[in-house]
Design a protein around this motif. Structure first.
Motif: not given
Length: 333
Positions: A3-10, A119-120, A312-313
């Protein structure tokens, strides 16, 4: 599943994301993440400023946690051991650079967040040689930033054989600069902080500076010509570098660890006349990182941090984006 925190675009928002990491490699370890520092490089990668980001993108390369699993051939760490992981997660271990101990110069070294999930997350993986047991004396809650920012400013001290009798300047009293002051003062150097913020003088001295110079004061800069054995620039800004080259003694070195927006423009004659050097460096090898951790533990050198829960990332990233941290941010599970 991890389980992570991800961005899908710049520049995108970091959202909950799950992925299957597959089987654990024979020489790899899996870390149960407890803390993860936030570095400006995470923000640069999130925004794809360097053109190498792959999406979905999971930041995080200042990891502290415990070993959750080890590959079949791993003997250097044990399950349950608390460790750290920094900018690099793997190098080839066979090239001339790896074989000579300069693994961080390996041409195929893999960044922890470059084409890899960082590592997020609740877990992250890396080659066991790039995972470092923490000395008992260090505080796991704040040590994460040493694995990128800390080693970035410690590495030149070792690489250039800086002596306790040397006079060293640090440009910029921020995330990198405040750690440089602490390391250099503990090393025994005579340390000068250069800053555009005069109100930082008292704190710079508390962090380790023996002297403080307002870098917007031409007379103060003129007064320190031919003074320094080494000046380390930690900032991501364009300056009149000729001023700092003039501040070097013969055989002195201006060393950049901050990424300037523009190519450097410097006069060559002063470099030749004084046999001065202009250089840069990445983070550090596994051996140097281990030295840094031992030195930090012995001299109680640690970054100043603010902590946010992982939930709160995005708020933490926004604080970094606006340039307001004091001085490093750390996420905590």
């Amino acid at each position: 599943m991890i389980k992570a925190y991800a961005a899908h675009e710049p520049g995108g928002e970091l959202k909950p994301f799950e992925y299957d990491p597959g089987a654990l490699g024979a020489l790899d370890v899996e870390i149960n993440v407890e803390y993860c520092g936030i570095c400006h490089s995470d923000l640069s990668m999130l925004n794809n400023e360097w053109g190498i980001t792959q999406y979905p993108f999971i930041p995080g390369h200042e990891v502290v946690g415990t070993i959750g699993a080890i590959g079949d051939s791993v003997t250097t760490v044990k399950v349950g051991q608390r460790v750290g992981l920094g900018w690099y997660a793997r190098s080839c271990m066979n090239c001339e650079w790896c074989m000579s101990g300069d693994h961080n110069l390996c041409l195929t070294a893999e960044g922890t967040i470059v084409g890899r999930p960082g590592g997020f997350a609740d877990k992250v993986r890396a080659h066991h040689k790039w995972v470092f047991p923490l000395p008992e004396q260090v505080n796991p809650e704040v040590v994460g930033p040493l694995f990128c920012g800390g080693i970035t400013v410690f590495n030149p001290i070792v690489q250039f054989d800086i002596q306790p009798t040397d006079r060293v300047g640090v440009i910029g009293i921020g995330g990198l600069g405040h750690m440089a002051l602490g390391f250099l003062r503990a090393w025994g150097c005579d340390v000068t902080a250069f800053s555009t913020s005069p109100d930082k003088e008292a704190e710079a001295r508390q962090l380790g500076a023996n002297h403080f110079i307002n870098s917007r004061d031409p007379e103060a800069l003129k007064a320190v010509e031919n003074t320094f054995d080494l000046i380390i620039s930690t900032i991501n800004a364009d300056l009149d570098w000729n001023i700092y080259i003039a501040a070097l003694r013969p055989k002195g070195r201006l060393h950049l660890v901050g990424v300037t927006p523009s190519p450097l423009s410097v006069g060559i004659f002063p470099l030749i006349l004084g046999q001065k050097s202009l250089s840069g460096s990445p983070t550090g090898s596994p051996v140097t990182i281990t030295k840094m951790l031992d030195f930090a533990a012995r001299h109680n050198v640690e970054p100043i941090t603010e902590t946010f829960p992982f939930e709160q990332v995005n708020e933490a990233m926004e604080k970094l984006r606006n340039g307001k941290p004091r001085y490093r941010l750390v996420l905590k599970h």
